[in-house]
Design a protein around this motif. Structure first.
Motif, PDB file in Angstrom:
ATOM      1  N   PHE A  45      -6.066   7.758   2.818  1.00 31.09           N
ATOM      2  CA  PHE A  45      -7.352   7.473   2.163  1.00 31.09           C
ATOM      3  C   PHE A  45      -7.589   5.981   1.989  1.00 31.09           C
ATOM      4  N   THR A  46      -6.603   5.174   2.299  1.00 33.58           N
ATOM      5  CA  THR A  46      -6.792   3.736   2.093  1.00 33.58           C
ATOM      6  C   THR A  46      -7.476   3.126   3.308  1.00 33.58           C
ATOM      7  N   THR A  47      -8.260   2.118   3.058  1.00 31.12           N
ATOM      8  CA  THR A  47      -9.024   1.468   4.108  1.00 31.12           C
ATOM      9  C   THR A  47      -8.480   0.045   4.251  1.00 31.12           C
ATOM     10  N   HIS A  78      -8.558  -3.763   4.445  1.00 28.34           N
ATOM     11  CA  HIS A  78      -9.507  -4.750   3.963  1.00 28.34           C
ATOM     12  C   HIS A  78      -8.772  -6.084   3.833  1.00 28.34           C
ATOM     13  N   ASP A 102      -8.895  -8.386   1.811  1.00 28.06           N
ATOM     14  CA  ASP A 102      -8.472  -8.761   0.466  1.00 28.06           C
ATOM     15  C   ASP A 102      -7.280  -7.959  -0.055  1.00 28.06           C
ATOM     16  N   VAL A 103      -6.963  -6.857   0.630  1.00 23.50           N
ATOM     17  CA  VAL A 103      -5.804  -6.063   0.196  1.00 23.50           C
ATOM     18  C   VAL A 103      -4.603  -6.448   1.044  1.00 23.50           C
ATOM     19  N   GLY A 124      -1.004  -2.612  -0.160  1.00 19.28           N
ATOM     20  CA  GLY A 124      -1.603  -1.457  -0.833  1.00 19.28           C
ATOM     21  C   GLY A 124      -0.516  -0.528  -1.330  1.00 19.28           C
ATOM     22  N   ILE A 125      -0.748   0.756  -1.158  1.00 24.13           N
ATOM     23  CA  ILE A 125       0.246   1.744  -1.578  1.00 24.13           C
ATOM     24  C   ILE A 125       1.520   1.588  -0.762  1.00 24.13           C
ATOM     25  N   ALA A 164       0.557  -3.399  -5.935  1.00 21.27           N
ATOM     26  CA  ALA A 164      -0.454  -3.809  -4.956  1.00 21.27           C
ATOM     27  C   ALA A 164      -0.694  -5.309  -5.084  1.00 21.27           C
ATOM     28  N   THR A 185      -3.580  -8.162  -4.127  1.00 18.38           N
ATOM     29  CA  THR A 185      -4.933  -8.402  -3.631  1.00 18.38           C
ATOM     30  C   THR A 185      -5.297  -9.862  -3.831  1.00 18.38           C
ATOM     31  N   SER A 202      -1.047  -5.678  -9.072  1.00 19.72           N
ATOM     32  CA  SER A 202      -1.369  -4.617 -10.026  1.00 19.72           C
ATOM     33  C   SER A 202      -0.529  -3.377  -9.761  1.00 19.72           C
ATOM     34  N   CYS A 203      -0.177  -2.701 -10.827  1.00 16.15           N
ATOM     35  CA  CYS A 203       0.619  -1.485 -10.691  1.00 16.15           C
ATOM     36  C   CYS A 203       0.373  -0.561 -11.871  1.00 16.15           C
TER      37      CYS A 203
END
Lengths: 323, 323
Positions: free
Chosen positions: B13-15, B17, B19-20, B23-24, B29, B31, B41-42
């Protein structure tokens, strides 16, 4: 125990810091993130049996709604959501396919607003499903729309129609999922976070106080009155309720749902009277209905009055209590 | 159902990008947040009856630990935690004072690392306590320490001693809270997130792969081997176990706790052999014990071997499973 008492107590653990512009007590926190941008962050949790039942929401709706609640908080700040993190606590008998269905619902909504999933944690719990979503967003520096910005003389406005979600819930509770649901059921299952409106209000450059309607208008307008320390007077006949709700439940119940129904995720706010026509017509151009529902009458005295047939009564703060 | 299978599915489901950056799939994460900084962030959740029992943790320890788990994730990226948001789901019979005690435990730890509480949500649930904490941190642009950075020839290192938290848990399960707890109990109740070490490793400027040990060394070293696609060989006698653990549980059990015990919140990582002495002595100057426990032997084949008395066996991935 009321959540706002607890929030005040918890607030004693917060420390003033120049980078924290808004901490606990608004829809979301605002922190300084760069020279031009502020970060907006919020977390909201929904629990099976309390905020939803599996007899009234499809699995994908649960996911949709858990994210929508948070996007609504970002909308109420005038911000743009960027990322989300998910924490799912589920009992061990959940199947992987069921969990993925919840993520699909989030994904449906996230894709429409270009919000990216960046983190997730799935833990096993003893009972029921608890889903907690954190959304991180951004906004131009110092442009967040706060609950505390209402001033004497402002027009109070609300978006859309209120009480429809509660109407949809009542239909679900009495009829269950029939497969051919009434439009109000759709409002309950997949409410639209008012991100377009929030950003449009922010872009106006006017001083605007804003709050999202998650717990019913009466609760939310009280929050606004308290944060701004003003007296607000609402005119009952101007509160927007849908023809569907009146037709199904009668006028009195429809207004009751609007005031205490919860989960509409529309926005309520205030703007100087002089700027109200501009705000209303700008929203209208985007197909968004805004109604003037009252006015800010006096500073220095947090309270909310309701005017009906020329008579005024003080309205109770109580919003929808999840049962 | 294994969490890593689910993570792979959810990852669909992740796209992508720009800026990321992460991710998972890592500890947190990453960014892009400004020209010079990345945001980390977590989110992590702990549930009553699964991750803790009220017979083994004081209320304030529950709060402490819920935050510590997340600070450990930030430490494993080399980052600095800035803010935290809390979601508490509790049954209605909890008293306000009990909830505040949980917040006090978080506050104790937060104050020591200057992490600011910026948001909270308290909802009523049907059963038990679920506490979900989101931590937002920062790090200099592109400096995050990832699990995927291990290279052939690296030294594998671990901080502190491993297995002590599990030892403390065993003492608690057999003796309950006695009021005069053994030191290992303290490790279980209030583990120290290795933020100082994480930042020191990041500041070294060396290429370093890093992971925190939340589920036991064997599980975490596997994650590192898989993320880096390398074969790692550990030397059992070099795995740091405490004299306390050996004395209380015997040598064999102490090593078992180190490998599969979980909740140590130490760090495991790899660094080029040439830089290992510098890393070790820099840590030592800060009073942090780092042990060389193995080496990265080969790229292109994710696996983990254990050498004991000159013989090698493949070690299982399984970490501590909460019961």
């Amino acid at each position: 125990m009321h959540e706002f008492d607890l929030i005040r107590q918890i607030d004693s653990f917060t420390t003033a810091h120049e980078d924290v512009k808004v901490g606990i007590g608004d829809d979301a926190a605002v922190t300084s993130s760069s020279a031009h941008k502020d970060m907006i962050s919020c977390v909201d949790t929904i629990c099976e049996g309390v905020h939803f039942k599996r007899s009234t929401l499809h699995l994908s709706d649960i996911g949709y709604k858990a994210l929508a609640v948070n996007l609504s908080d970002i909308a109420a700040m005038g911000g743009t959501p960027r990322y989300y993190l998910v924490s799912l606590s589920i009992s061990e008998d959940w199947k992987q396919e069921e969990i993925l269905e919840i993520y699909r619902g989030m994904n449906d909504l996230a894709n429409r607003y270009d919000v990216l999933l960046i983190g997730g944690d799935t833990v096993s719990a003893q009972n029921g499903l608890v889903i907690s979503v954190t959304v991180l967003g951004e906004i131009e520096k110092n442009c967040s729309l706060l609950r505390s910005a209402a001033c004497e003389g402002d027009i109070v406005f609300a978006s859309g129609t209120l009480g429809d979600s509660r109407g949809g819930l009542e239909l679900l509770l009495s009829q269950g999922l029939t497969g051919e649901e009434h439009a109000l059921v759709g409002v309950h299952q997949r409410p639209e976070p008012q991100l377009t409106l929030g950003q449009l209000l922010k872009e106006s450059g006017f001083r605007i106080a804003l709050n999202d309607i998650s717990d019913g208008l009466s609760s939310e307008i009280w929050e606004l009155a308290e944060a701004s320390n003003v007296c607000i007077c609402l005119e009952e006949k101007n509160i927007p309720v849908s023809e569907d709700a009146i037709k199904l439940f009668g006028k009195q119940t429809a207004y009751e749902y609007a005031l205490t129904g919860g989960e509409d995720f529309q926005l309520v706010g205030t703007v100087a009277k002089a700027h109200w026509p501009t705000i209303q017509s700008t929203a209208q151009e985007k197909g968004i209905r805004l109604s003037a529902i009252g006015s800010v009458e006096q500073e220095g005295a947090s309270q909310v009055l309701m005017q009906k047939n020329g008579e005024r009564t003080r309205i109770k703060r109580a919003g929808y209590r999840h049962e």
